[in-house]
Write a protein that holds these residues in place. Sequence first.
Motif, PDB file in Angstrom:
ATOM      1  N   LYS A 124     -44.257  20.154  37.511  1.00 36.74           N
ATOM      2  CA  LYS A 124     -42.939  20.676  37.899  1.00 36.74           C
ATOM      3  C   LYS A 124     -43.019  21.952  38.735  1.00 36.74           C
ATOM      4  O   LYS A 124     -42.262  22.113  39.687  1.00 36.74           O
ATOM      5  CB  LYS A 124     -42.046  20.884  36.685  1.00 36.74           C
ATOM      6  CG  LYS A 124     -42.510  21.982  35.743  1.00 36.74           C
ATOM      7  CD  LYS A 124     -41.612  22.102  34.542  1.00 36.74           C
ATOM      8  CE  LYS A 124     -42.193  23.102  33.562  1.00 36.74           C
ATOM      9  NZ  LYS A 124     -41.495  23.100  32.298  1.00 36.74           N
TER      10      LYS A 124
ATOM     11  N   ALA B  44     -42.459  15.622  46.032  1.00 34.51           N
ATOM     12  CA  ALA B  44     -43.008  14.893  44.892  1.00 34.51           C
ATOM     13  C   ALA B  44     -43.516  13.551  45.375  1.00 34.51           C
ATOM     14  O   ALA B  44     -42.974  12.964  46.317  1.00 34.51           O
ATOM     15  CB  ALA B  44     -41.940  14.691  43.822  1.00 34.51           C
TER      16      ALA B  44
ATOM     17  N   ILE C 235     -39.480  12.952  48.900  1.00 32.91           N
ATOM     18  CA  ILE C 235     -40.076  12.116  47.853  1.00 32.91           C
ATOM     19  C   ILE C 235     -40.893  11.033  48.526  1.00 32.91           C
ATOM     20  O   ILE C 235     -40.407  10.331  49.412  1.00 32.91           O
ATOM     21  CB  ILE C 235     -38.992  11.491  46.962  1.00 32.91           C
ATOM     22  CG1 ILE C 235     -38.238  12.576  46.195  1.00 32.91           C
ATOM     23  CG2 ILE C 235     -39.607  10.480  46.004  1.00 32.91           C
ATOM     24  CD1 ILE C 235     -37.074  12.053  45.381  1.00 32.91           C
TER      25      ILE C 235
ATOM     26  N   LEU D  61     -44.325  15.209  34.686  1.00 30.06           N
ATOM     27  CA  LEU D  61     -43.427  16.232  35.224  1.00 30.06           C
ATOM     28  C   LEU D  61     -43.622  17.566  34.513  1.00 30.06           C
ATOM     29  O   LEU D  61     -43.483  18.629  35.119  1.00 30.06           O
ATOM     30  CB  LEU D  61     -41.972  15.775  35.134  1.00 30.06           C
ATOM     31  CG  LEU D  61     -40.948  16.633  35.874  1.00 30.06           C
ATOM     32  CD1 LEU D  61     -41.284  16.746  37.368  1.00 30.06           C
ATOM     33  CD2 LEU D  61     -39.542  16.062  35.694  1.00 30.06           C
TER      34      LEU D  61
ATOM     35  N   ILE E 295     -44.185  21.048  42.238  1.00 27.77           N
ATOM     36  CA  ILE E 295     -43.121  20.285  42.894  1.00 27.77           C
ATOM     37  C   ILE E 295     -42.020  21.240  43.353  1.00 27.77           C
ATOM     38  O   ILE E 295     -41.548  21.161  44.484  1.00 27.77           O
ATOM     39  CB  ILE E 295     -42.561  19.198  41.946  1.00 27.77           C
ATOM     40  CG1 ILE E 295     -43.594  18.069  41.774  1.00 27.77           C
ATOM     41  CG2 ILE E 295     -41.232  18.642  42.450  1.00 27.77           C
ATOM     42  CD1 ILE E 295     -43.228  17.036  40.735  1.00 27.77           C
ATOM     43  N   LYS E 296     -41.641  22.148  42.496  1.00 27.71           N
ATOM     44  CA  LYS E 296     -40.594  23.118  42.826  1.00 27.71           C
ATOM     45  C   LYS E 296     -41.032  24.000  44.003  1.00 27.71           C
ATOM     46  O   LYS E 296     -40.268  24.244  44.927  1.00 27.71           O
ATOM     47  CB  LYS E 296     -40.306  23.990  41.609  1.00 27.71           C
ATOM     48  CG  LYS E 296     -39.048  24.835  41.739  1.00 27.71           C
ATOM     49  CD  LYS E 296     -38.827  25.720  40.521  1.00 27.71           C
ATOM     50  CE  LYS E 296     -38.413  24.899  39.334  1.00 27.71           C
ATOM     51  NZ  LYS E 296     -38.007  25.732  38.170  1.00 27.71           N
TER      52      LYS E 296
ATOM     53  N   GLN F 115     -34.164   9.645  36.880  1.00 29.30           N
ATOM     54  CA  GLN F 115     -35.454  10.161  37.342  1.00 29.30           C
ATOM     55  C   GLN F 115     -35.296  10.886  38.676  1.00 29.30           C
ATOM     56  O   GLN F 115     -35.878  11.951  38.889  1.00 29.30           O
ATOM     57  CB  GLN F 115     -36.468   9.023  37.455  1.00 29.30           C
ATOM     58  CG  GLN F 115     -36.881   8.464  36.111  1.00 29.30           C
ATOM     59  CD  GLN F 115     -37.647   7.156  36.225  1.00 29.30           C
ATOM     60  OE1 GLN F 115     -37.385   6.338  37.116  1.00 29.30           O
ATOM     61  NE2 GLN F 115     -38.596   6.960  35.329  1.00 29.30           N
TER      62      GLN F 115
ATOM     63  N   VAL G 174     -45.830  12.377  39.839  1.00 29.10           N
ATOM     64  CA  VAL G 174     -45.140  11.905  38.647  1.00 29.10           C
ATOM     65  C   VAL G 174     -45.230  10.378  38.649  1.00 29.10           C
ATOM     66  O   VAL G 174     -45.517   9.774  39.671  1.00 29.10           O
ATOM     67  CB  VAL G 174     -43.658  12.355  38.600  1.00 29.10           C
ATOM     68  CG1 VAL G 174     -43.531  13.857  38.434  1.00 29.10           C
ATOM     69  CG2 VAL G 174     -42.879  11.873  39.808  1.00 29.10           C
TER      70      VAL G 174
ATOM     71  N   LEU H 117     -35.895  15.175  39.745  1.00 28.63           N
ATOM     72  CA  LEU H 117     -36.581  15.747  40.908  1.00 28.63           C
ATOM     73  C   LEU H 117     -35.630  16.584  41.756  1.00 28.63           C
ATOM     74  O   LEU H 117     -35.999  17.673  42.213  1.00 28.63           O
ATOM     75  CB  LEU H 117     -37.224  14.644  41.740  1.00 28.63           C
ATOM     76  CG  LEU H 117     -38.346  13.874  41.041  1.00 28.63           C
ATOM     77  CD1 LEU H 117     -38.816  12.712  41.894  1.00 28.63           C
ATOM     78  CD2 LEU H 117     -39.512  14.799  40.692  1.00 28.63           C
ATOM     79  N   LYS H 118     -34.430  16.091  41.974  1.00 30.90           N
ATOM     80  CA  LYS H 118     -33.452  16.845  42.769  1.00 30.90           C
ATOM     81  C   LYS H 118     -33.128  18.191  42.120  1.00 30.90           C
ATOM     82  O   LYS H 118     -32.949  19.196  42.808  1.00 30.90           O
ATOM     83  CB  LYS H 118     -32.162  16.044  42.977  1.00 30.90           C
ATOM     84  CG  LYS H 118     -32.298  14.886  43.944  1.00 30.90           C
ATOM     85  CD  LYS H 118     -32.732  15.296  45.328  1.00 30.90           C
ATOM     86  CE  LYS H 118     -31.619  15.952  46.097  1.00 30.90           C
ATOM     87  NZ  LYS H 118     -31.997  16.340  47.457  1.00 30.90           N
TER      88      LYS H 118
ATOM     89  N   VAL I 299     -36.305  19.276  45.121  1.00 29.38           N
ATOM     90  CA  VAL I 299     -37.123  18.392  45.955  1.00 29.38           C
ATOM     91  C   VAL I 299     -36.348  17.975  47.203  1.00 29.38           C
ATOM     92  O   VAL I 299     -35.187  17.582  47.127  1.00 29.38           O
ATOM     93  CB  VAL I 299     -37.573  17.152  45.149  1.00 29.38           C
ATOM     94  CG1 VAL I 299     -38.194  16.103  46.050  1.00 29.38           C
ATOM     95  CG2 VAL I 299     -38.554  17.555  44.067  1.00 29.38           C
TER      96      VAL I 299
ATOM     97  N   ILE J 246     -44.389   9.781  43.807  1.00 29.20           N
ATOM     98  CA  ILE J 246     -44.107   8.981  42.622  1.00 29.20           C
ATOM     99  C   ILE J 246     -44.979   7.735  42.620  1.00 29.20           C
ATOM    100  O   ILE J 246     -44.960   6.948  43.567  1.00 29.20           O
ATOM    101  CB  ILE J 246     -42.624   8.553  42.586  1.00 29.20           C
ATOM    102  CG1 ILE J 246     -41.725   9.782  42.661  1.00 29.20           C
ATOM    103  CG2 ILE J 246     -42.331   7.738  41.327  1.00 29.20           C
ATOM    104  CD1 ILE J 246     -40.255   9.436  42.825  1.00 29.20           C
TER     105      ILE J 246
END
Length: 160
Positions: free
Chosen positions: A98, A107, A152, A94, A101-102, A140, A129, A144-145, A149, A109
Amino acid sequence: MPIFNDSFLQNLPSPKILPWLREGISQDIINNHNIHYNAKNDCIIIPHYDINNNLIGVRERTLIKENEIYGKYRPATINGKMYNHPLGFNLYNLNFSKDMIKQNKKAIIGEGEKFCLMFDSMCNVDISVACCGSNLTSHQFKLLKDLGVEEIVIAFDKQF
């Protein structure tokens, strides 16, 4: 979680990990993720950093087939110090992914560290991730939230 100084990692060799290179993980990615080798235990050293790039733990991947009965991946013990950490409170990679992802609000996983290393080696946009197991914890999920995100993708190895 406790934070460790990662300077000790520089004392460990960084050889080419041929099985990983054959699987498609690039040497640049291995180097960028600060992965090393511990000749004493004959294992690959995989540092775990939190989202702010603080070292919070180190896992080792044994290269001795007979030692796999205790688990392929274990907390690393280096110079008599164990670098364990609660895996459910972090997502491996992450700290590297990150921003993407942002930006992408997505994301993917995987279960283990190699998933992220392979994904990063093959894709221009790293949104990967690893939960380091076969369960995603609420903590976890919150990590992400908190990055915004909206989608997922779960890409676990095991078939259920």
